[in-house]
Design a protein around this motif. Structure first.
Motif, mmCIF file in Angstrom:
data_model
loop_
_atom_site.group_PDB
_atom_site.id
_atom_site.type_symbol
_atom_site.label_atom_id
_atom_site.label_comp_id
_atom_site.label_asym_id
_atom_site.label_seq_id
_atom_site.Cartn_x
_atom_site.Cartn_y
_atom_site.Cartn_z
ATOM 1 N N ARG A 14 57.575 112.196 156.063
ATOM 2 C CA ARG A 14 57.147 113.604 156.234
ATOM 3 C C ARG A 14 55.625 113.727 156.199
ATOM 4 O O ARG A 14 55.048 114.519 156.946
ATOM 5 C CB ARG A 14 57.794 114.495 155.178
ATOM 6 N N LEU A 15 54.969 112.953 155.336
ATOM 7 C CA LEU A 15 53.499 112.959 155.303
ATOM 8 C C LEU A 15 52.929 112.505 156.642
ATOM 9 O O LEU A 15 51.962 113.081 157.146
ATOM 10 C CB LEU A 15 52.979 112.038 154.199
ATOM 11 N N ILE A 16 53.536 111.485 157.210
ATOM 12 C CA ILE A 16 53.094 110.958 158.497
ATOM 13 C C ILE A 16 53.329 111.994 159.598
ATOM 14 O O ILE A 16 52.467 112.232 160.440
ATOM 15 C CB ILE A 16 53.837 109.635 158.818
ATOM 16 N N ALA A 17 54.488 112.630 159.572
ATOM 17 C CA ALA A 17 54.806 113.651 160.577
ATOM 18 C C ALA A 17 53.837 114.832 160.491
ATOM 19 O O ALA A 17 53.472 115.414 161.525
ATOM 20 C CB ALA A 17 56.250 114.126 160.404
ATOM 21 N N ALA A 18 53.410 115.173 159.283
ATOM 22 C CA ALA A 18 52.453 116.275 159.114
ATOM 23 C C ALA A 18 51.106 115.947 159.756
ATOM 24 O O ALA A 18 50.338 116.851 160.095
ATOM 25 C CB ALA A 18 52.274 116.591 157.632
ATOM 26 N N GLN A 19 50.832 114.653 159.934
ATOM 27 C CA GLN A 19 49.612 114.212 160.606
ATOM 28 C C GLN A 19 49.809 114.097 162.116
ATOM 29 O O GLN A 19 48.918 113.627 162.807
ATOM 30 C CB GLN A 19 49.176 112.845 160.075
ATOM 31 N N ARG A 20 50.979 114.475 162.576
ATOM 32 C CA ARG A 20 51.338 114.414 163.987
ATOM 33 C C ARG A 20 51.498 112.982 164.492
ATOM 34 O O ARG A 20 51.097 112.645 165.602
ATOM 35 C CB ARG A 20 50.372 115.225 164.847
ATOM 36 N N TYR A 21 52.082 112.150 163.614
ATOM 37 C CA TYR A 21 52.450 110.792 164.000
ATOM 38 C C TYR A 21 53.945 110.628 163.819
ATOM 39 O O TYR A 21 54.562 111.331 163.026
ATOM 40 C CB TYR A 21 51.734 109.739 163.136
ATOM 41 N N ARG A 22 54.510 109.689 164.554
ATOM 42 C CA ARG A 22 55.908 109.327 164.373
ATOM 43 C C ARG A 22 56.009 107.812 164.305
ATOM 44 O O ARG A 22 55.137 107.091 164.804
ATOM 45 C CB ARG A 22 56.777 109.891 165.484
ATOM 46 N N VAL A 23 57.070 107.344 163.695
ATOM 47 C CA VAL A 23 57.270 105.908 163.534
ATOM 48 C C VAL A 23 57.706 105.328 164.879
ATOM 49 O O VAL A 23 58.718 105.727 165.439
ATOM 50 C CB VAL A 23 58.323 105.608 162.450
ATOM 51 N N ALA A 61 56.217 94.307 155.070
ATOM 52 C CA ALA A 61 56.577 95.117 156.224
ATOM 53 C C ALA A 61 55.339 95.504 157.015
ATOM 54 O O ALA A 61 54.249 95.638 156.465
ATOM 55 C CB ALA A 61 57.315 96.384 155.776
ATOM 56 N N VAL A 62 55.552 95.706 158.293
ATOM 57 C CA VAL A 62 54.547 96.254 159.197
ATOM 58 C C VAL A 62 55.167 97.476 159.847
ATOM 59 O O VAL A 62 56.330 97.440 160.272
ATOM 60 C CB VAL A 62 54.139 95.224 160.275
ATOM 61 N N ALA A 63 54.391 98.551 159.904
ATOM 62 C CA ALA A 63 54.847 99.768 160.577
ATOM 63 C C ALA A 63 53.828 100.157 161.628
ATOM 64 O O ALA A 63 52.616 100.064 161.400
ATOM 65 C CB ALA A 63 55.022 100.908 159.575
ATOM 66 N N VAL A 64 54.325 100.570 162.774
ATOM 67 C CA VAL A 64 53.471 101.061 163.846
ATOM 68 C C VAL A 64 53.787 102.538 164.054
ATOM 69 O O VAL A 64 54.957 102.926 164.181
ATOM 70 C CB VAL A 64 53.683 100.274 165.146
ATOM 71 N N LEU A 65 52.736 103.347 164.049
ATOM 72 C CA LEU A 65 52.865 104.781 164.306
ATOM 73 C C LEU A 65 52.272 105.101 165.654
ATOM 74 O O LEU A 65 51.320 104.458 166.091
ATOM 75 C CB LEU A 65 52.119 105.594 163.229
ATOM 76 N N GLU A 66 52.820 106.119 166.293
ATOM 77 C CA GLU A 66 52.242 106.612 167.545
ATOM 78 C C GLU A 66 52.057 108.117 167.417
ATOM 79 O O GLU A 66 52.744 108.763 166.631
ATOM 80 C CB GLU A 66 53.105 106.245 168.739
ATOM 81 N N GLU A 67 51.112 108.639 168.172
ATOM 82 C CA GLU A 67 50.877 110.073 168.149
ATOM 83 C C GLU A 67 52.103 110.797 168.651
ATOM 84 O O GLU A 67 52.736 110.390 169.618
ATOM 85 C CB GLU A 67 49.666 110.450 169.000
ATOM 86 N N ASP A 68 52.447 111.875 167.956
ATOM 87 C CA ASP A 68 53.578 112.690 168.359
ATOM 88 C C ASP A 68 53.026 113.819 169.212
ATOM 89 O O ASP A 68 52.475 114.782 168.706
ATOM 90 C CB ASP A 68 54.284 113.245 167.122
ATOM 91 N N VAL A 69 53.136 113.663 170.512
ATOM 92 C CA VAL A 69 52.549 114.628 171.439
ATOM 93 C C VAL A 69 53.466 115.814 171.720
ATOM 94 O O VAL A 69 53.073 116.741 172.405
ATOM 95 C CB VAL A 69 52.145 113.933 172.775
ATOM 96 N N ALA A 70 54.652 115.778 171.188
ATOM 97 C CA ALA A 70 55.613 116.876 171.430
ATOM 98 C C ALA A 70 55.269 118.120 170.646
ATOM 99 O O ALA A 70 54.637 118.159 169.671
ATOM 100 C CB ALA A 70 57.029 116.421 171.069
#
Length: 159
Positions: free
Chosen positions: A82-91, A150-159
């Motif tokens: 949720r913190l990541i989503a608030a930054q407009r990123y998604r996993v 672990a490694v996680a990659v985030l991408e910008e959530d443009v939606a």
């Protein structure tokens, strides 16, 4: 695109049921920790927080916090997402490795992948979990602890 790395290790206890990757794994006692001790989910949570530039798991979920005693680590992972989503990123994807001499983790890997994907709200194909041993070396090799990275990659959530 942003990338984060996470690592965690917990000592094996004397009793209980091993919780790893958000599932119960037969054949080993529980991991000792303030929460449920799920080293795999803690490593993934740290990787997400790192990718988002949000510090680490200890900053957000301090190990001495009474409200977090015994908490299901899937909830910690949800909160980090949720913190990541608030930054407009998604996993985009997660890749993780469990280091354990015992129990054999291989048979539980598909269920772990599904649990992690469900918790993050992503497709199972975006989650990879592997297992290896520490070749008998150190605390991990003596089956006194289980670690995960672990490694996680985030991408910008443009939606």
């Amino acid at each position: 695109m942003r990338t984060g790395i996470g690592y965690d290790v917990h000592r094996l206890g004397d009793a209980g049921t091993l919780r790893l990757g958000g599932i119960d794994v037969p054949g080993a006692p529980r991991l000792v920790g303030h929460s449920d001790g799920d080293a795999l989910l803690h490593a993934i949570t740290d990787a997400l927080l790192g990718a988002g530039g949000q510090g680490d798991i200890g900053q957000h979920f301090p190990p001495g916090e009474p409200s977090l005693a015994g908490i299901d680590s899937r909830e910690l992972l949800r909160r980090a997402a949720r913190l990541i989503a608030a930054q407009r990123y998604r996993v985009s994807n997660v890749d993780a490795t469990v280091l354990a001499e015992r129990p054999r983790i291989g048979p539980s890997l598909p269920a772990m992948r599904e649990s992690i994907a469900r918790t993050l709200g992503i497709e199972t194909g975006r989650v990879n979990v592997k297992a290896t041993t520490n070749e008998g070396l150190g605390d991990l090799g003596r089956a006194e602890a289980i670690a995960a990275m672990a490694v996680a990659v985030l991408e910008e959530d443009v939606a």
